[in-house]
Design a protein around this motif. Structure first.
Motif, PDB file in Angstrom:
ATOM      1  N   TYR A  49      37.367  61.673 -48.315  1.00 35.29           N
ATOM      2  CA  TYR A  49      38.818  61.879 -48.371  1.00 35.29           C
ATOM      3  C   TYR A  49      39.257  62.706 -47.159  1.00 35.29           C
ATOM      4  O   TYR A  49      40.226  62.369 -46.468  1.00 35.29           O
ATOM      5  CB  TYR A  49      39.182  62.589 -49.666  1.00 35.29           C
ATOM      6  CG  TYR A  49      40.672  62.691 -49.947  1.00 35.29           C
ATOM      7  CD1 TYR A  49      41.278  61.856 -50.884  1.00 35.29           C
ATOM      8  CD2 TYR A  49      41.461  63.630 -49.290  1.00 35.29           C
ATOM      9  CE1 TYR A  49      42.642  61.949 -51.158  1.00 35.29           C
ATOM     10  CE2 TYR A  49      42.820  63.725 -49.550  1.00 35.29           C
ATOM     11  CZ  TYR A  49      43.405  62.887 -50.494  1.00 35.29           C
ATOM     12  OH  TYR A  49      44.757  62.985 -50.750  1.00 35.29           O
ATOM     13  N   SER A 120      42.655  66.167 -54.965  1.00 36.01           N
ATOM     14  CA  SER A 120      41.480  65.314 -55.188  1.00 36.01           C
ATOM     15  C   SER A 120      40.346  66.102 -55.825  1.00 36.01           C
ATOM     16  O   SER A 120      39.632  65.594 -56.696  1.00 36.01           O
ATOM     17  CB  SER A 120      41.022  64.684 -53.869  1.00 36.01           C
ATOM     18  OG  SER A 120      40.644  65.669 -52.925  1.00 36.01           O
ATOM     19  N   PHE A 148      45.896  58.871 -52.217  1.00 32.39           N
ATOM     20  CA  PHE A 148      45.554  58.698 -53.636  1.00 32.39           C
ATOM     21  C   PHE A 148      45.327  57.224 -53.949  1.00 32.39           C
ATOM     22  O   PHE A 148      44.386  56.854 -54.658  1.00 32.39           O
ATOM     23  CB  PHE A 148      46.653  59.261 -54.533  1.00 32.39           C
ATOM     24  CG  PHE A 148      46.897  60.739 -54.376  1.00 32.39           C
ATOM     25  CD1 PHE A 148      45.903  61.590 -53.912  1.00 32.39           C
ATOM     26  CD2 PHE A 148      48.132  61.288 -54.706  1.00 32.39           C
ATOM     27  CE1 PHE A 148      46.124  62.955 -53.772  1.00 32.39           C
ATOM     28  CE2 PHE A 148      48.362  62.651 -54.572  1.00 32.39           C
ATOM     29  CZ  PHE A 148      47.370  63.486 -54.098  1.00 32.39           C
ATOM     30  N   PHE A 153      42.671  56.935 -57.006  1.00 34.84           N
ATOM     31  CA  PHE A 153      42.831  58.054 -57.933  1.00 34.84           C
ATOM     32  C   PHE A 153      43.930  57.744 -58.951  1.00 34.84           C
ATOM     33  O   PHE A 153      45.041  57.361 -58.588  1.00 34.84           O
ATOM     34  CB  PHE A 153      43.188  59.343 -57.184  1.00 34.84           C
ATOM     35  CG  PHE A 153      42.075  59.879 -56.338  1.00 34.84           C
ATOM     36  CD1 PHE A 153      40.754  59.536 -56.571  1.00 34.84           C
ATOM     37  CD2 PHE A 153      42.344  60.745 -55.281  1.00 34.84           C
ATOM     38  CE1 PHE A 153      39.723  60.039 -55.799  1.00 34.84           C
ATOM     39  CE2 PHE A 153      41.322  61.262 -54.495  1.00 34.84           C
ATOM     40  CZ  PHE A 153      40.007  60.906 -54.747  1.00 34.84           C
TER      41      PHE A 153
END
Length: 263
Positions: A49, A120, A148, A153
């Motif tokens: 990420y 995250s 995201f 996510f």
């Protein structure tokens, strides 16, 4: 910067490790969470990420509602530089992940999304949690939302709003209630007035299980004053100063104690 250096030396002088902790609750937190060095598969996701942001050379126009930046001279900023200089460090992201896993909060409130590095970590620590994250800058929020979605996510609601407006409306039932957030991560406006305002607005929502994490408590003399006010509040029972963060608990069964812990 000079203030932070002096504060850090004071922190080192007063800080302890687990051997100086006599509270069973804090001892367990320190040994099982703070000092947990075992590898986690989720750490690689956190790194990916971060790396995706560090590879992004695009620029955005940042709307800064907080105490300003000590790194950037302009509001036109490259995304990779924001991630490098203003985002949570890799070590802190891993600790935030462990805190989320340790406390298993069903609902999390984050005040200050930025690019979503902390978000995250909070989500990966407990994928079943519902994350509500607030970001004042629309351009920054847009990049976080893209991240995201890129990483798949779920359970993250990103709200582009000024923090005080949202929290004030929540307090008067004009916004979804904040009463059920077991963990709140304060990483927004790093000023004494704003920090204490958020503290007071959310105080009616606390329960015995509430965990609050305040970022940059030694960022300035102003923030240190805010931290001292929070520590001394009659509803606060346990606090932990890790230098970067201040953790706050409202456990009714515990006597009032303040800890300074090296991590």
């Amino acid at each position: 910067m000079l203030h932070q250096i002096k504060s850090y030396f004071r922190f080192l002088w007063h800080s302890k490790n687990e051997h100086g902790v006599h509270s069973p609750f804090v001892f367990a937190l320190v040994t099982k969470c703070f000092y947990d060095r075992t590898p986690k598969t989720e750490y690689s996701i956190l790194r990916n990420y971060r790396n995706a942001l560090l590879e992004n050379k695009n620029t955005i126009e940042v709307t800064d509602f907080g105490a300003g930046s000590r790194v950037f001279n302009s509001n036109t900023r490259r995304i990779d530089q924001i991630a490098k200089n203003a985002g949570i460090t890799e070590k802190r992201a891993e600790l935030l992940f462990r805190l989320s896993r340790y406390f298993e909060p069903e609902n999390v409130l984050e005040i200050g999304t930025s690019l979503g590095l902390s978000t995250s970590a909070l989500l990966l620590g407990n994928p079943k949690a519902k994350i509500t994250t607030l970001e004042g800058c629309p351009e920054t929020a847009k990049i976080a939302q893209q991240q995201f979605e890129k990483f798949g996510f779920q359970n993250i609601e990103l709200i582009n709003t000024e923090f005080e407006t949202y929290l004030s409306n929540s307090a008067t039932n004009q916004q979804p209630s904040t009463n059920n957030h077991q963990l709140t991560y304060f990483d927004g406006n790093h000023s004494k007035a704003a920090t204490l305002k958020y503290f007071e607005l959310l105080l009616p929502t606390i329960t015995n299980e509430t965990v609050w994490i305040f970022d940059d408590i030694h960022w300035s003399a102003d923030m240190e004053e805010a931290w001292e006010t929070i520590k001394n509040h009659p509803k606060v029972t346990v606090t932990i100063d890790t230098f970067q963060w201040g953790l706050v608990f409202f456990r009714y069964e515990q006597q009032k104690e303040h800890f300074v812990i090296r991590i």
